[in-house]
Write a protein that holds these residues in place. Structure first.
Motif, mmCIF file in Angstrom:
data_model
loop_
_atom_site.group_PDB
_atom_site.id
_atom_site.type_symbol
_atom_site.label_atom_id
_atom_site.label_comp_id
_atom_site.label_asym_id
_atom_site.label_seq_id
_atom_site.Cartn_x
_atom_site.Cartn_y
_atom_site.Cartn_z
ATOM 1 N N GLU A 89 3.348 -5.823 -8.747
ATOM 2 C CA GLU A 89 3.286 -4.856 -9.849
ATOM 3 C C GLU A 89 3.229 -5.552 -11.197
ATOM 4 N N VAL A 90 3.953 -6.655 -11.339
ATOM 5 C CA VAL A 90 3.878 -7.429 -12.584
ATOM 6 C C VAL A 90 2.453 -7.907 -12.836
ATOM 7 N N ASN A 91 1.720 -8.149 -11.751
ATOM 8 C CA ASN A 91 0.340 -8.623 -11.859
ATOM 9 C C ASN A 91 -0.678 -7.483 -11.845
ATOM 10 N N GLY A 92 -0.213 -6.251 -12.046
ATOM 11 C CA GLY A 92 -1.128 -5.145 -12.258
ATOM 12 C C GLY A 92 -1.550 -4.368 -11.034
ATOM 13 N N PHE A 93 -0.911 -4.608 -9.881
ATOM 14 C CA PHE A 93 -1.274 -3.884 -8.662
ATOM 15 C C PHE A 93 -0.454 -2.596 -8.533
ATOM 16 N N LEU A 94 -1.047 -1.618 -7.886
ATOM 17 C CA LEU A 94 -0.340 -0.395 -7.516
ATOM 18 C C LEU A 94 0.147 -0.580 -6.086
ATOM 19 N N VAL A 95 1.460 -0.552 -5.878
ATOM 20 C CA VAL A 95 2.034 -0.968 -4.601
ATOM 21 C C VAL A 95 2.849 0.156 -3.969
ATOM 22 N N GLU A 96 2.659 0.326 -2.655
ATOM 23 C CA GLU A 96 3.487 1.230 -1.855
ATOM 24 C C GLU A 96 4.100 0.427 -0.721
ATOM 25 N N VAL A 97 5.293 0.841 -0.287
ATOM 26 C CA VAL A 97 6.035 0.092 0.725
ATOM 27 C C VAL A 97 6.468 1.013 1.861
ATOM 28 N N GLU A 98 6.293 0.514 3.093
ATOM 29 C CA GLU A 98 6.843 1.176 4.272
ATOM 30 C C GLU A 98 7.637 0.137 5.063
ATOM 31 N N HIS A 99 8.709 0.589 5.742
ATOM 32 C CA HIS A 99 9.623 -0.359 6.381
ATOM 33 C C HIS A 99 9.592 -0.325 7.905
ATOM 34 N N SER A 100 8.705 0.436 8.499
ATOM 35 C CA SER A 100 8.588 0.441 9.964
ATOM 36 C C SER A 100 7.117 0.430 10.345
ATOM 37 N N GLY A 101 6.856 -0.027 11.570
ATOM 38 C CA GLY A 101 5.480 -0.065 12.037
ATOM 39 C C GLY A 101 4.855 1.310 12.111
ATOM 40 N N HIS A 102 5.624 2.298 12.558
ATOM 41 C CA HIS A 102 5.100 3.657 12.712
ATOM 42 C C HIS A 102 4.705 4.253 11.365
ATOM 43 N N GLY B 76 4.283 2.648 8.550
ATOM 44 C CA GLY B 76 3.265 1.812 7.927
ATOM 45 C C GLY B 76 1.879 2.137 8.433
ATOM 46 N N LEU B 77 1.765 2.340 9.754
ATOM 47 C CA LEU B 77 0.478 2.687 10.355
ATOM 48 C C LEU B 77 -0.008 4.034 9.838
ATOM 49 N N GLN B 78 0.896 5.007 9.756
ATOM 50 C CA GLN B 78 0.526 6.318 9.230
ATOM 51 C C GLN B 78 0.000 6.210 7.807
ATOM 52 N N ALA B 79 0.692 5.430 6.986
ATOM 53 C CA ALA B 79 0.262 5.261 5.593
ATOM 54 C C ALA B 79 -1.091 4.567 5.510
ATOM 55 N N ALA B 80 -1.284 3.527 6.321
ATOM 56 C CA ALA B 80 -2.527 2.759 6.280
ATOM 57 C C ALA B 80 -3.725 3.602 6.682
#
Length: 230
Positions: A23-36, A38-42
């Motif tokens: 984020e400091v370098n200008g990216f928009l970031v989202e975080v998920e903490h499980s494989g399930h 994370g896969l849904q988000a991706a």
């Protein structure tokens, strides 16, 4: 345009560190903490790059990578605490673009993300410039649409597989060593080793050769490297 990055990491402190530096370098970031999740988000949104930890609850990173690659053309950066060649080879065979081993410096992490996004943007720009189709026996490559047909049937290639095929197609009958291919397609910023060249050539043969065990298009020149035979 702001680049979107998805981090799939079960260690909250590591995920927060990665998020903060991106984020400091200008990216928009989202975080998920499980494989399930994370896969849904991706699969449910469009990202420019996915940072994927291998050791995840519910679904491990290898399976998440496989499922994402089956549906999405997106940069995937694998992250793990294990530094074993078998993990690297497996990750690359599932379509990962690069591999980084914990612990790593935040600066290296951000540089790796930027390098892969820049490479991907160059590939997209090249696709727009190259409108012509390339015909290689029963393989047809459309460089502008990023589509490949083999014996009349469309086959799916990852970004790196497509880049490798186009490189061969634009340099027919030339022999390239593994080192040469690695330098040209992965570059000095990559954490991968030469084994990834072997893996990607094998995967490419499986998708375009009539008999991958006896390749006629992408030949092995023993002691020298690989050659596209036309």
């Amino acid at each position: 345009m702001v680049k979107r990055v998805l981090i799939i990491e079960d260690d909250t402190s590591i995920a927060q560190l990665q998020k903060d530096y991106l984020e400091v370098n200008g990216f928009l970031v989202e975080v998920e903490h499980s494989g399930h999740k994370g896969l849904q988000a991706a699969l449910g949104a469009d990202y420019d790059l996915i940072v994927l930890d291998l050791m995840l609850p519910n679904i491990d990173g290898f399976e998440v990578c496989r499922r994402i690659r089956a549906e999405k053309d997106v940069c995937i950066l694998l992250v793990t605490a294990r530094n074993e060649d078998i993990d690297k080879i497996k990750g690359f065979s599932l379509g990962a673009d690069d591999y980084i081993t914990k612990p790593f410096s935040p600066g290296e992490f951000v540089a790796r993300v930027k390098a892969h996004l820049a490479r991907y943007e160059r590939l997209l720009a090249k696709r727009e410039e190259q409108q012509q189709e390339i015909h290689l026996r029963d393989v047809v490559i459309n460089q502008s649409s990023h589509r490949v047909h083999v014996r009349g049937r469309e086959v799916f290639l990852t970004s790196k597989e497509f880049e490798l095929l186009c490189f061969f197609a634009n340099h027919p009958n030339h022999v390239f060593s593994k080192e040469n291919l690695f330098d040209r397609l992965w570059g000095v910023d990559a954490t991968a080793d030469l084994s990834t060249v072997t893996v990607h050539v094998r995967r490419l043969r499986e998708k375009i050769e009539a008999n991958p065990s006896r390749p006629q298009l992408i030949e092995t020149v023993w002691g020298a490297g690989y050659r596209l035979n036309v």
